[in-house]
Enzyme design. Sequence first.
Site, PDB file in Angstrom:
ATOM      1  N   SER A   3      70.123 122.082  33.922  1.00  0.00           N
ATOM      2  CA  SER A   3      69.348 120.863  34.120  1.00  0.00           C
ATOM      3  C   SER A   3      69.579 119.897  32.963  1.00  0.00           C
ATOM      4  O   SER A   3      70.216 120.238  31.965  1.00  0.00           O
ATOM      5  CB  SER A   3      67.847 121.174  34.241  1.00  0.00           C
ATOM      6  OG  SER A   3      67.368 121.715  33.015  1.00  0.00           O
TER       7      SER A   3
ATOM      8  N   TYR B 215      49.915 128.158  14.089  1.00  0.00           N
ATOM      9  CA  TYR B 215      50.946 127.674  14.999  1.00  0.00           C
ATOM     10  C   TYR B 215      50.674 126.219  15.363  1.00  0.00           C
ATOM     11  O   TYR B 215      49.665 125.884  15.970  1.00  0.00           O
ATOM     12  CB  TYR B 215      50.980 128.521  16.269  1.00  0.00           C
ATOM     13  CG  TYR B 215      51.964 128.004  17.311  1.00  0.00           C
ATOM     14  CD1 TYR B 215      53.318 127.835  16.984  1.00  0.00           C
ATOM     15  CD2 TYR B 215      51.546 127.680  18.597  1.00  0.00           C
ATOM     16  CE1 TYR B 215      54.217 127.363  17.918  1.00  0.00           C
ATOM     17  CE2 TYR B 215      52.450 127.205  19.548  1.00  0.00           C
ATOM     18  CZ  TYR B 215      53.786 127.050  19.200  1.00  0.00           C
ATOM     19  OH  TYR B 215      54.685 126.576  20.133  1.00  0.00           O
TER      20      TYR B 215
ATOM     21  N   GLY C  70      72.737 125.612  28.399  1.00  0.00           N
ATOM     22  CA  GLY C  70      71.662 124.923  29.105  1.00  0.00           C
ATOM     23  C   GLY C  70      72.155 123.976  30.177  1.00  0.00           C
ATOM     24  O   GLY C  70      71.652 122.860  30.309  1.00  0.00           O
TER      25      GLY C  70
ATOM     26  N   THR D 127      65.018 130.688  19.622  1.00  0.00           N
ATOM     27  CA  THR D 127      65.851 130.168  20.713  1.00  0.00           C
ATOM     28  C   THR D 127      66.743 129.024  20.256  1.00  0.00           C
ATOM     29  O   THR D 127      67.975 129.088  20.374  1.00  0.00           O
ATOM     30  CB  THR D 127      64.953 129.684  21.870  1.00  0.00           C
ATOM     31  OG1 THR D 127      64.147 130.769  22.332  1.00  0.00           O
ATOM     32  CG2 THR D 127      65.787 129.143  23.023  1.00  0.00           C
TER      33      THR D 127
ATOM     34  N   GLY E 145      72.288 119.115  29.585  1.00  0.00           N
ATOM     35  CA  GLY E 145      73.337 120.116  29.741  1.00  0.00           C
ATOM     36  C   GLY E 145      74.092 119.955  31.045  1.00  0.00           C
ATOM     37  O   GLY E 145      75.326 120.028  31.084  1.00  0.00           O
TER      38      GLY E 145
ATOM     39  N   LEU F 115      69.055 132.562  25.289  1.00  0.00           N
ATOM     40  CA  LEU F 115      69.186 132.385  23.842  1.00  0.00           C
ATOM     41  C   LEU F 115      68.139 133.146  23.037  1.00  0.00           C
ATOM     42  O   LEU F 115      68.371 133.447  21.859  1.00  0.00           O
ATOM     43  CB  LEU F 115      69.146 130.902  23.489  1.00  0.00           C
ATOM     44  CG  LEU F 115      70.394 130.102  23.868  1.00  0.00           C
ATOM     45  CD1 LEU F 115      70.115 128.614  23.792  1.00  0.00           C
ATOM     46  CD2 LEU F 115      71.578 130.475  22.987  1.00  0.00           C
TER      47      LEU F 115
ATOM     48  N   SER G 227      67.495 116.686  16.820  1.00  0.00           N
ATOM     49  CA  SER G 227      66.470 115.716  17.205  1.00  0.00           C
ATOM     50  C   SER G 227      65.949 115.023  15.967  1.00  0.00           C
ATOM     51  O   SER G 227      65.937 115.605  14.872  1.00  0.00           O
ATOM     52  CB  SER G 227      65.310 116.429  17.914  1.00  0.00           C
ATOM     53  OG  SER G 227      64.205 115.572  18.070  1.00  0.00           O
TER      54      SER G 227
ATOM     55  N   ASN H  48      73.312 122.874  23.326  1.00  0.00           N
ATOM     56  CA  ASN H  48      72.364 121.926  23.896  1.00  0.00           C
ATOM     57  C   ASN H  48      71.018 122.540  24.279  1.00  0.00           C
ATOM     58  O   ASN H  48      69.976 121.906  24.127  1.00  0.00           O
ATOM     59  CB  ASN H  48      73.000 121.293  25.142  1.00  0.00           C
ATOM     60  CG  ASN H  48      71.970 120.708  26.076  1.00  0.00           C
ATOM     61  OD1 ASN H  48      71.416 119.635  25.833  1.00  0.00           O
ATOM     62  ND2 ASN H  48      71.679 121.423  27.167  1.00  0.00           N
TER      63      ASN H  48
END
Length: 237
Positions: free
Chosen positions: A30, A174, A27, A122, A33, A75, A151, A101
């Site tokens: 941006s 979801y 990543g 992912t 990363g 990913l 996180s 990342n």
Amino acid sequence: MTFSARPTATEVTDGIDLSGKTAVVTGVNSGLGFETMRVLSLRGAHVVGLARTREKAVDACGRVAGDTTPIACELSDWASVRAAGIAIRNLGRPIDILICNAGIMAPRDLKLAHGLEMQFATNHMGHFILVHHLLDRVTSAEQGRIVMVSSSAHNAFTMPGGIDFDHLDASRRYRPWYYYGQSKLANLLHARALAARLADSRAKAYAVHPGIISTGLGRESGFLLNMLMLATRPTHK
């Protein structure tokens, strides 16, 4: 060493020499990363920069000074992950630092990849496959390090019982943030399992919560998150 209240990566790595080291970062186009790649290359590391497309990887690598190698790695496309792993192995170098990342966060609409909810596919599975393609390269380094960017959402937005293995496709319901938290919990558990597996080697594995940082990660997550990001954005002089 004393740092400011909002230290930069440049500040905290001052004096560190990574010459001769190879780092792989996902990543890099941006956000965290890109900044990670920029500072690691600034400190002398050869950085293998992974992004969703080769064009994005080439562009990102071209915006930093230092020795970089751009490689495409989507990913959520596990054939792409395997191809990236092969390309990295073909460089023939030990991997001193592997930083997982890249990721997506709380998209409002459900999407699937390989029959799995997209965040799990992912954020966790893509990195899981990449790490295990490269694990022997990490253990062959003098002091190999694997870092999973997780996180605090692994705790704040936890599915009942942890990971809901019976509904990894989110077919029952979801809930974007809970599926994000589930993917981050999987990152954390992966790091713990790796740490145990590597206990008798020179390599180590870690999980890290980077804090709330204004990046493009929340672009699909809606207005409130974007306002929070703006409110916590540091000012630079």
